[in-house]
Motif scaffolding. Structure first.
Motif, PDB file in Angstrom:
ATOM      1  N   ASP A 160      14.260  97.798 -62.019  1.00 28.40           N
ATOM      2  CA  ASP A 160      13.164  96.859 -62.254  1.00 28.40           C
ATOM      3  C   ASP A 160      12.731  96.202 -60.949  1.00 28.40           C
ATOM      4  O   ASP A 160      11.535  95.938 -60.725  1.00 28.40           O
ATOM      5  N   LEU A 161      13.694  95.898 -60.084  1.00 31.99           N
ATOM      6  CA  LEU A 161      13.370  95.294 -58.794  1.00 31.99           C
ATOM      7  C   LEU A 161      12.490  96.224 -57.966  1.00 31.99           C
ATOM      8  O   LEU A 161      11.490  95.793 -57.372  1.00 31.99           O
ATOM      9  N   ARG A 162      12.824  97.520 -57.924  1.00 33.30           N
ATOM     10  CA  ARG A 162      12.018  98.475 -57.155  1.00 33.30           C
ATOM     11  C   ARG A 162      10.606  98.565 -57.716  1.00 33.30           C
ATOM     12  O   ARG A 162       9.630  98.620 -56.960  1.00 33.30           O
ATOM     13  N   ARG A 163      10.518  98.589 -59.038  1.00 32.41           N
ATOM     14  CA  ARG A 163       9.188  98.648 -59.651  1.00 32.41           C
ATOM     15  C   ARG A 163       8.379  97.379 -59.365  1.00 32.41           C
ATOM     16  O   ARG A 163       7.160  97.415 -59.171  1.00 32.41           O
ATOM     17  N   THR A 164       9.057  96.228 -59.323  1.00 36.02           N
ATOM     18  CA  THR A 164       8.395  94.966 -59.013  1.00 36.02           C
ATOM     19  C   THR A 164       7.865  94.978 -57.581  1.00 36.02           C
ATOM     20  O   THR A 164       6.730  94.551 -57.302  1.00 36.02           O
ATOM     21  N   LEU A 165       8.662  95.463 -56.650  1.00 38.68           N
ATOM     22  CA  LEU A 165       8.238  95.540 -55.250  1.00 38.68           C
ATOM     23  C   LEU A 165       7.065  96.495 -55.080  1.00 38.68           C
ATOM     24  O   LEU A 165       6.165  96.260 -54.261  1.00 38.68           O
ATOM     25  N   ASP A 166       7.055  97.591 -55.855  1.00 37.22           N
ATOM     26  CA  ASP A 166       5.952  98.547 -55.788  1.00 37.22           C
ATOM     27  C   ASP A 166       4.634  97.912 -56.229  1.00 37.22           C
ATOM     28  O   ASP A 166       3.555  98.345 -55.821  1.00 37.22           O
ATOM     29  N   ARG A 167       4.728  96.883 -57.031  1.00 36.60           N
ATOM     30  CA  ARG A 167       3.521  96.211 -57.542  1.00 36.60           C
ATOM     31  C   ARG A 167       3.061  95.076 -56.615  1.00 36.60           C
ATOM     32  O   ARG A 167       2.128  94.343 -56.935  1.00 36.60           O
ATOM     33  N   ASP A 168       3.734  94.942 -55.477  1.00 37.96           N
ATOM     34  CA  ASP A 168       3.383  93.900 -54.489  1.00 37.96           C
ATOM     35  C   ASP A 168       3.426  92.501 -55.098  1.00 37.96           C
ATOM     36  O   ASP A 168       2.575  91.639 -54.811  1.00 37.96           O
ATOM     37  N   ILE A 169       4.421  92.276 -55.941  1.00 32.46           N
ATOM     38  CA  ILE A 169       4.596  90.968 -56.559  1.00 32.46           C
ATOM     39  C   ILE A 169       5.508  90.121 -55.679  1.00 32.46           C
ATOM     40  O   ILE A 169       6.502  90.605 -55.136  1.00 32.46           O
ATOM     41  N   ASP A 170       5.176  88.857 -55.536  1.00 36.24           N
ATOM     42  CA  ASP A 170       6.001  87.927 -54.764  1.00 36.24           C
ATOM     43  C   ASP A 170       7.237  87.586 -55.594  1.00 36.24           C
ATOM     44  O   ASP A 170       7.171  86.820 -56.552  1.00 36.24           O
ATOM     45  N   ILE A 171       8.364  88.174 -55.219  1.00 36.43           N
ATOM     46  CA  ILE A 171       9.566  88.011 -56.033  1.00 36.43           C
ATOM     47  C   ILE A 171      10.122  86.587 -55.990  1.00 36.43           C
ATOM     48  O   ILE A 171      10.917  86.210 -56.837  1.00 36.43           O
ATOM     49  N   LYS A 172       9.698  85.790 -55.001  1.00 34.53           N
ATOM     50  CA  LYS A 172      10.179  84.414 -54.942  1.00 34.53           C
ATOM     51  C   LYS A 172       9.492  83.522 -55.969  1.00 34.53           C
ATOM     52  O   LYS A 172      10.032  82.495 -56.381  1.00 34.53           O
ATOM     53  N   ARG A 173       8.290  83.945 -56.382  1.00 34.03           N
ATOM     54  CA  ARG A 173       7.534  83.104 -57.307  1.00 34.03           C
ATOM     55  C   ARG A 173       7.320  83.740 -58.682  1.00 34.03           C
ATOM     56  O   ARG A 173       6.973  83.049 -59.638  1.00 34.03           O
ATOM     57  N   ALA A 174       7.533  85.025 -58.776  1.00 27.81           N
ATOM     58  CA  ALA A 174       7.259  85.720 -60.033  1.00 27.81           C
ATOM     59  C   ALA A 174       8.287  85.349 -61.098  1.00 27.81           C
ATOM     60  O   ALA A 174       9.496  85.334 -60.830  1.00 27.81           O
TER      61      ALA A 174
END
Length: 325
Positions: free
Chosen positions: A251-265
Motif C-alpha cells: 500500500d505504501l508503494r502504491r501511495t508513493l506512486d500516486r504522489d500523495i504527501d504521506i506526512k499529511r495523507a
C-alpha cells in the motif's frame, strides 16, 4: 566394468523389478480383499513378521500400516519363540512374510498362532508351501526371476512384497476414510505435522507486538507503527476497535506512486479496505492457502475475533519459520 556396463546393469534391475511389481496387479483379487477385511475387522493389532530380508520388508510394512490408520507392529520370528510370542493376543491378526514359505523360524511358531486362533495372512512366492497351505489367506508375491544375476540375493521378490504391503496399507487407509489430518497426528514432529496441526494461534503476534492505528491516523503515523512492530503492515481500526483496513508495504508503494504527501495523507485514503482475515483457530496451512489464492501482497494477515476486532497478526515469514511452507 565401464560406465555403460554399470548403467546397463542398473537398468536391467529396474526393468526386472518393474515387471515383478506390474505382475501383482492381476493378483489383487478376492484373496487380497479377504486379507484386507481381516485387518479391518481386527480388534487388536496387525502383527507383521518375517526373517532376514523379508523381516526388513515386514518391518517397513508394519510401520506403513501404523502410520496410515491400521495399528500394527513387527515381531521378529526368532525372538517370538523365545518369549516375544507373548506380544501376540487372540485379538490380533498376523501377516507373515516368507518368499519360500518354509522359513523355519516362522514354521516353529505356526502351531502357537493356530492355538490362538488368530487370522493368519501369508505373503509368499509359493502357495503350496507349508506357510501358504496353513494360512487363512495367501497373497502371491512370486516373481519370474530375481534381479540378482546369481538368483541368490532377494531383490525383485522383496520389491514385490513391499508393493503388496503398500497396496494393503493404502486400501485400508481408504476404507477407513483416513485423512491427512489423521496422518499428521501420528507425525507431529515432521513437516507434515507442522503443516496440518499448527493453527494461526500458535504463530500470531499479539499484545504489544500487534501493529494497530486508528482510522483517523495519518500515513506517517502508520509508518511509525509498522517500523516499530516490524511486520511490514499495520491494522486500522474504528472507534469500536473493529478492523476496517490494512496498510502494508505494498500500500505504501502504491501511495508513493500516486504522489500523495504521506506526512499529511489520512490512512483511510491509502489503506486496503475489507482485507482478508483469519480467526485464531484457522489452520496455518489454510492461512497459506488463503495468501496464495488471493495473492495477498506482502503475505500479511490480521487475526480477528467474532466481533471483527484484531487479536493478532502474522505474515509469510512467520509461516516460513514454522516450516508450514
Amino acid at each position: 566394468m565401464d560406465r555403460r556396463e554399470l548403467i546397463g546393469a542398473a537398468r536391467r534391475v529396474i526393468d526386472i523389478e518393474a515387471t515383478a511389481v506390474a505382475a501383482l496387479e492381476s493378483r489383487i483379487d478376492t484373496a487380497f480383499a479377504a486379507a484386507a477385511q481381516h485387518m479391518l475387522e481386527c480388534r487388536g493389532r496387525v502383527v507383521v513378521t518375517g526373517m532376514g530380508k523379508s523381516g526388513h520388508i515386514a518391518g517397513k510394512i508394519a510401520a506403513t500400516l501404523a502410520s496410515t490408520g491400521t495399528p500394527a507392529f513387527f515381531v521378529h520370528p526368532g525372538e517370538a519363540s523365545h518369549g516375544d510370542l507373548g506380544m501376540i493376543t487372540a485379538q490380533d491378526t498376523v501377516l507373515a512374510l516368507s518368499y519360500s514359505g518354509e522359513t523355519a523360524e516362522i514354521l516353529t511358531i505356526l502351531p502357537l498362532l493356530k492355538r490362538l486362533a488368530v487370522p493368519l495372512i501369508a505373503m509368499t512366492g509359493n502357495a503350496r508351501s507349508t506357510l501358504g497351505r496353513r494360512s487363512d489367506v495367501h497373497l502371491d508375491v512370486s516373481v519370474a526371476i530375481e534381479a540378482c544375476p546369481l538368483e541368490l540375493a532377494p531383490t525383485a521378490s522383496t520389491t514385490a512384497a513391499l508393493a503388496m504391503g503398500d497396496a494393503l496399507a493404502i486400501a485400508l487407509l481408504e476404507a477407513r476414510h483416513f485423512t491427512a489430518e489423521d496422518f499428521a497426528r501420528s507425525h507431529p514432529g515432521g513437516t507434515l505435522g507442522r503443516r496440518l496441526l499448527l493453527t494461526v494461534a500458535d504463530l500470531m503476534h499479539t499484545g504489544d507486538a500487534l501493529p494497530l492505528v486508528d482510522d483517523d491516523a495519518l500515513v506517517g503515523e502508520a509508518l511509525l507503527e509498522m517500523t516499530a512492530k516490524g511486520l511490514g503492515m499495520t491494522g486500522v481500526t474504528d472507534a469500536a476497535g473493529r478492523l476496517t483496513g490494512l496498510f502494508t508495504d505494498g500500500d505504501l508503494r502504491r501511495t508513493l506512486d500516486r504522489d500523495i504527501d504521506i506526512k499529511r495523507a489520512p490512512i483511510a485514503d491509502c489503506m486496503t479496505r475489507d482485507p482478508k482475515t483469519v480467526t485464531a483457530d484457522t489452520l496455518a496451512a489454510e492461512a497459506v492457502r488463503l495468501l496464495q489464492t488471493h495473492r495477498i501482497g506482502g503475505g500479511a494477515l490480521m487475526v480477528v475475533d467474532d466481533d471483527e476486532r484484531p487479536i493478532g497478526a502474522l505474515n509469510m515469514q512467520d509461516l516460513l519459520r514454522a516450516g508450514v511452507i
